[in-house]
Design an enzyme around this catalytic site. Structure first.
Site, PDB file in Angstrom:
ATOM      1  N   GLY A   1      45.805  34.972  39.764  1.00  0.00           N
ATOM      2  CA  GLY A   1      45.773  34.691  41.203  1.00  0.00           C
ATOM      3  C   GLY A   1      45.361  35.898  42.017  1.00  0.00           C
ATOM      4  O   GLY A   1      44.770  36.837  41.482  1.00  0.00           O
TER       5      GLY A   1
ATOM      6  N   LEU B   1      43.054  35.869  44.208  1.00  0.00           N
ATOM      7  CA  LEU B   1      41.635  35.802  43.845  1.00  0.00           C
ATOM      8  C   LEU B   1      40.751  36.569  44.823  1.00  0.00           C
ATOM      9  O   LEU B   1      41.019  36.611  46.021  1.00  0.00           O
ATOM     10  CB  LEU B   1      41.190  34.332  43.790  1.00  0.00           C
ATOM     11  CG  LEU B   1      41.986  33.450  42.818  1.00  0.00           C
ATOM     12  CD1 LEU B   1      41.403  32.046  42.796  1.00  0.00           C
ATOM     13  CD2 LEU B   1      41.992  34.034  41.412  1.00  0.00           C
TER      14      LEU B   1
ATOM     15  N   HIS C   1      36.674  37.223  40.806  1.00  0.00           N
ATOM     16  CA  HIS C   1      37.093  35.969  40.158  1.00  0.00           C
ATOM     17  C   HIS C   1      36.114  34.845  40.503  1.00  0.00           C
ATOM     18  O   HIS C   1      35.744  34.041  39.647  1.00  0.00           O
ATOM     19  CB  HIS C   1      38.474  35.519  40.666  1.00  0.00           C
ATOM     20  CG  HIS C   1      39.599  36.424  40.289  1.00  0.00           C
ATOM     21  ND1 HIS C   1      40.309  37.145  41.214  1.00  0.00           N
ATOM     22  CD2 HIS C   1      40.159  36.700  39.079  1.00  0.00           C
ATOM     23  CE1 HIS C   1      41.268  37.830  40.607  1.00  0.00           C
ATOM     24  NE2 HIS C   1      41.199  37.583  39.307  1.00  0.00           N
TER      25      HIS C   1
ATOM     26  N   GLN D   1      52.895  40.623  29.994  1.00  0.00           N
ATOM     27  CA  GLN D   1      51.891  41.684  29.906  1.00  0.00           C
ATOM     28  C   GLN D   1      52.172  42.853  30.842  1.00  0.00           C
ATOM     29  O   GLN D   1      51.391  43.784  30.929  1.00  0.00           O
ATOM     30  CB  GLN D   1      50.494  41.126  30.144  1.00  0.00           C
ATOM     31  CG  GLN D   1      50.185  40.723  31.582  1.00  0.00           C
ATOM     32  CD  GLN D   1      48.841  40.020  31.678  1.00  0.00           C
ATOM     33  OE1 GLN D   1      48.693  38.874  31.275  1.00  0.00           O
ATOM     34  NE2 GLN D   1      47.846  40.713  32.197  1.00  0.00           N
TER      35      GLN D   1
ATOM     36  N   VAL E   1      32.158  42.976  39.796  1.00  0.00           N
ATOM     37  CA  VAL E   1      31.763  42.785  41.199  1.00  0.00           C
ATOM     38  C   VAL E   1      32.453  43.884  41.997  1.00  0.00           C
ATOM     39  O   VAL E   1      33.626  44.189  41.768  1.00  0.00           O
ATOM     40  CB  VAL E   1      32.177  41.387  41.707  1.00  0.00           C
ATOM     41  CG1 VAL E   1      31.798  41.208  43.169  1.00  0.00           C
ATOM     42  CG2 VAL E   1      31.512  40.304  40.852  1.00  0.00           C
TER      43      VAL E   1
ATOM     44  N   SER F   1      42.627  42.452  42.171  1.00  0.00           N
ATOM     45  CA  SER F   1      43.706  41.884  42.994  1.00  0.00           C
ATOM     46  C   SER F   1      44.572  43.010  43.548  1.00  0.00           C
ATOM     47  O   SER F   1      45.149  42.905  44.624  1.00  0.00           O
ATOM     48  CB  SER F   1      44.577  40.954  42.159  1.00  0.00           C
ATOM     49  OG  SER F   1      43.758  39.977  41.572  1.00  0.00           O
ATOM     50  N   ARG F   2      44.651  44.097  42.800  1.00  0.00           N
ATOM     51  CA  ARG F   2      45.491  45.222  43.226  1.00  0.00           C
ATOM     52  C   ARG F   2      44.935  45.925  44.468  1.00  0.00           C
ATOM     53  O   ARG F   2      45.678  46.648  45.132  1.00  0.00           O
ATOM     54  CB  ARG F   2      45.621  46.242  42.096  1.00  0.00           C
ATOM     55  CG  ARG F   2      46.438  45.720  40.938  1.00  0.00           C
ATOM     56  CD  ARG F   2      46.344  46.664  39.758  1.00  0.00           C
ATOM     57  NE  ARG F   2      46.794  46.016  38.543  1.00  0.00           N
ATOM     58  CZ  ARG F   2      48.049  46.025  38.121  1.00  0.00           C
ATOM     59  NH1 ARG F   2      48.959  46.666  38.790  1.00  0.00           N
ATOM     60  NH2 ARG F   2      48.380  45.394  37.006  1.00  0.00           N
TER      61      ARG F   2
END
Ligand code: PAF
Length: 279
Positions: free
Chosen positions: A30, A32, A36, A60, A175, A185-186
């Protein structure tokens, strides 16, 4: 676009489509971003239907704090996916993915001994656990992964081989934001000032590529670490130049061996990774 939360709903939603053509799969946690979405769009052009999973996989994360602060943005994720042509979003709860604790221990040998594997103990075992489970639930023909997580991609390919899965793994280009920072996402966790300074990571990698062959591998590694660390917002955890097959450190430049430089660096409290291909 359908939102499903159970394996049963997921498999029912794919029954018809499976008879008609291929299923493409993009596993995500997620939050995104355009990275993504580029995977999903590519999957849409290459398959009859595309499934995107959104699941922040606890197994993880080697750092519980990191798991807790991982961004969760389901509503905006769904809005973004609506525009891609994705057919099914699989959004399972932890009990759906892990009805029982997953005790499997994978062994990826030297692929996991360095870089992320070394600095995030247990991380790739957790990735292999969740991706193998998701593959079993979705049963895709093709699965799409970004090259930003270069070592993860190598681990997934190895896992597919080990488990004899008939799934094509499709690597997709990194990208980047307009300033060169690799999409992640971070990045959402960075302040605007940190985000600006984080671009120094890729700037340095690009400069390093130009020096390939002019100085030794270890000199270049040291130069990259020193140069990134000169930015007061950044602190390198590792930078390694490895062969892009077995991910083993290289000692000398050799035109016959493809090499990649992989970096992990903290920008404030946020851990970022990136890489550059030297060939
Ligand atoms: O790359 C990620 O976002 C995750 O590691 C993955 C592949 C979705 C597994 O949780």
């Amino acid at each position: 676009m359908l939102l499903v939360k159970t394996v049963e709903e997921l498999q029912n939603s794919l029954k018809k489509v499976r008879e008609l053509g291929t299923i493409g799969f993009v596993p995500t946690m997620g939050a995104l971003h355009r990275g993504h979405l580029s995977l999903v769009k590519r999957a849409v052009t290459e398959n009859m239907a595309v499934v995107v999973s959104i699941f922040v996989n606890p197994t993880q994360f080697n750092d519980p704090g990191d798991l807790e602060k991982y961004p969760r943005t389901l509503e905006s994720d769904l809005k973004l996916l609506e525009q891609t042509g994705c057919k099914v979003v699989f959004y399972p709860g932890a009990k759906e993915v892990y009805p029982e604790p997953d005790t499997r221990q994978f062994n990826f040998g030297q692929l996991e001994t360095g870089m992320e594997g070394k600095h995030r103990p247990g991380h790739f075992n957790g990735v292999a656990q969740v991706v193998s489970k998701l593959f079993d639930m979705v049963k895709p023909h093709k699965a799409y992964f970004g090259l930003k997580d270069f070592q993860q991609l190598a681990i997934i390919k190895a896992m597919v081989k080990q488990l004899n899965l008939d799934i094509e793994i499709v690597p997709c280009e990194i990208v980047r934001e307009a300033n060169g920072l690799a999409m992640s996402s971070r990045n959402e966790l960075l302040t605007p000032e940190e985000r600006k300074n984080a671009a120094h990571i890729f700037d340095t990698l690009k400069k390093a590529k130009k020096q390939k062959g002019k100085i030794s591998v270890s000199e270049l590694e040291n130069w990259v670490i020193k140069t990134i660390n000169e930015n007061p917002f950044l602190e390198v955890e590792y930078f390694e130049i490895v062969d892009n097959n077995q991910l083993q450190p290289v000692n000398n430049w050799n035109e016959n061996i493809k090499t990649i430089g992989c970096v992990a660096a903290f920008c404030g409290n946020v851990r970022l990774i990136d890489n550059i291909c030297f060939n």
